[in-house]
Motif scaffolding. Sequence first.
Motif, PDB file in Angstrom:
ATOM      1  N   PHE A   1      -1.368  -0.711  -4.873  1.00  0.00           N
ATOM      2  CA  PHE A   1      -2.796  -1.018  -4.887  1.00  0.00           C
ATOM      3  C   PHE A   1      -3.605   0.001  -5.701  1.00  0.00           C
ATOM      4  CE2 PHE A   1      -2.474  -3.219  -0.470  1.00  0.00           C
ATOM      5  CZ  PHE A   1      -1.915  -4.332  -1.073  1.00  0.00           C
TER       6      PHE A   1
ATOM      7  N   CYS B   1      -4.394  -6.966  -6.334  1.00  0.00           N
ATOM      8  CA  CYS B   1      -3.969  -6.595  -4.975  1.00  0.00           C
ATOM      9  C   CYS B   1      -3.761  -7.841  -4.129  1.00  0.00           C
ATOM     10  CB  CYS B   1      -5.016  -5.688  -4.322  1.00  0.00           C
ATOM     11  SG  CYS B   1      -5.218  -4.070  -5.080  1.00  0.00           S
ATOM     12  N   PHE B   2      -4.736  -8.731  -4.170  1.00  0.00           N
ATOM     13  CA  PHE B   2      -4.670  -9.964  -3.394  1.00  0.00           C
ATOM     14  C   PHE B   2      -3.467 -10.806  -3.814  1.00  0.00           C
ATOM     15  CE2 PHE B   2      -5.829 -14.482  -2.873  1.00  0.00           C
ATOM     16  CZ  PHE B   2      -6.046 -14.517  -1.504  1.00  0.00           C
TER      17      PHE B   2
ATOM     18  N   TRP C   1       0.829  -1.200   0.000  1.00  0.00           N
ATOM     19  CA  TRP C   1       0.000   0.000   0.000  1.00  0.00           C
ATOM     20  C   TRP C   1       0.865   1.252   0.000  1.00  0.00           C
ATOM     21  CZ3 TRP C   1       0.140   3.595   4.042  1.00  0.00           C
ATOM     22  CH2 TRP C   1      -0.717   4.684   3.885  1.00  0.00           C
TER      23      TRP C   1
ATOM     24  N   THR D   1      -7.118  -4.130  -9.959  1.00  0.00           N
ATOM     25  CA  THR D   1      -8.273  -4.883  -9.475  1.00  0.00           C
ATOM     26  C   THR D   1      -7.984  -5.502  -8.110  1.00  0.00           C
ATOM     27  OG1 THR D   1      -7.534  -6.938 -10.523  1.00  0.00           O
ATOM     28  CG2 THR D   1      -8.892  -5.443 -11.850  1.00  0.00           C
ATOM     29  N   PHE D   2      -9.059  -5.942  -7.462  1.00  0.00           N
ATOM     30  CA  PHE D   2      -8.893  -6.595  -6.163  1.00  0.00           C
ATOM     31  C   PHE D   2      -8.039  -7.850  -6.294  1.00  0.00           C
ATOM     32  CE2 PHE D   2     -10.221  -9.913  -3.184  1.00  0.00           C
ATOM     33  CZ  PHE D   2      -9.956  -9.295  -1.975  1.00  0.00           C
ATOM     34  N   TYR D   3      -8.229  -8.599  -7.378  1.00  0.00           N
ATOM     35  CA  TYR D   3      -7.448  -9.833  -7.549  1.00  0.00           C
ATOM     36  C   TYR D   3      -5.953  -9.544  -7.621  1.00  0.00           C
ATOM     37  CZ  TYR D   3      -5.332 -13.939  -9.636  1.00  0.00           C
ATOM     38  OH  TYR D   3      -4.507 -15.004  -9.878  1.00  0.00           O
TER      39      TYR D   3
END
Length: 275
Positions: free
Chosen positions: A244, A252-253, A239, A248-250
């Motif tokens: 981030f 980031c994950f 972060w 997309t969230f994916y």
Amino acid sequence: MGSRPVKKSLQEYARGLAGGLLFSFPLLYTMEVWWHGFIADPAQLLVMVVVTYLLLLAYNKYAGVHDEATWKHIAVDSMEEMGIGFTISFGMLLILNRISISSLTFVDISKIIVEAMIVSIGVSIGTAQLGAGSSGGSHKEERSRSTREGVAALALCGAVVVAGSVAPTMEIFLLAVEAQPTHVFFMALVSIALSVMIVFFSDFRGAAHRPPGSKTYNMVFDTCLSFLIGLGASAFMLWFFGRFEDVTFYVCFAQVITLGVLASVGASAGRLLIK
């Protein structure tokens, strides 16, 4: 450091200087960290300073070389370590021609702050690690590894030290973007397996110092603790370095899991090796 004889204080400053360089040299030479000076905003820098200081407080509380230190001494020592970190960062960036005294800008100050916070952790670890052993230090080492708070503090330091040199690089982002869900899944499994191996089967120094309780409970708890601390440290560092943003969230994950492989190893091994 604190109120101790001048010779002893100078010896600790020397160990801190050596530790700051030893544990942080890769980041002082990393272009992505310099670039972050261009995009970091004051709020991010303030958060990093506060988090670093809290981490130094935790490390010095549970792993510092002075068993008799009060919270006042710990706070002073942590502030001095940050000061050494700033000095090292300023000097090295100046020598490497990344900043200029004649035209010091906010961007240059941002570079110094980012580097200094990372170097400060190396200073703290170097001060404790590079000193001569003592019975008091051994007592504190055993006590810090027999409390959950001590384990968590050392694990967090280990995660930051090991994964911190990789977190700013583009390679983590590239690996995450190209990773399929199966790759991410197996990276998570490998992180957990490595944590179990390091803490319970590697016979690392300090592995015998575990809180009382059943072996199964300790294995599950300690493994989850190392893994989650590794992921938490990874998420914070990613972060901070802007990984981030606009993804997309994916992605980031996937980035957190990818960096978490290193961070969980650092959390597991670091809490056994650093004292």
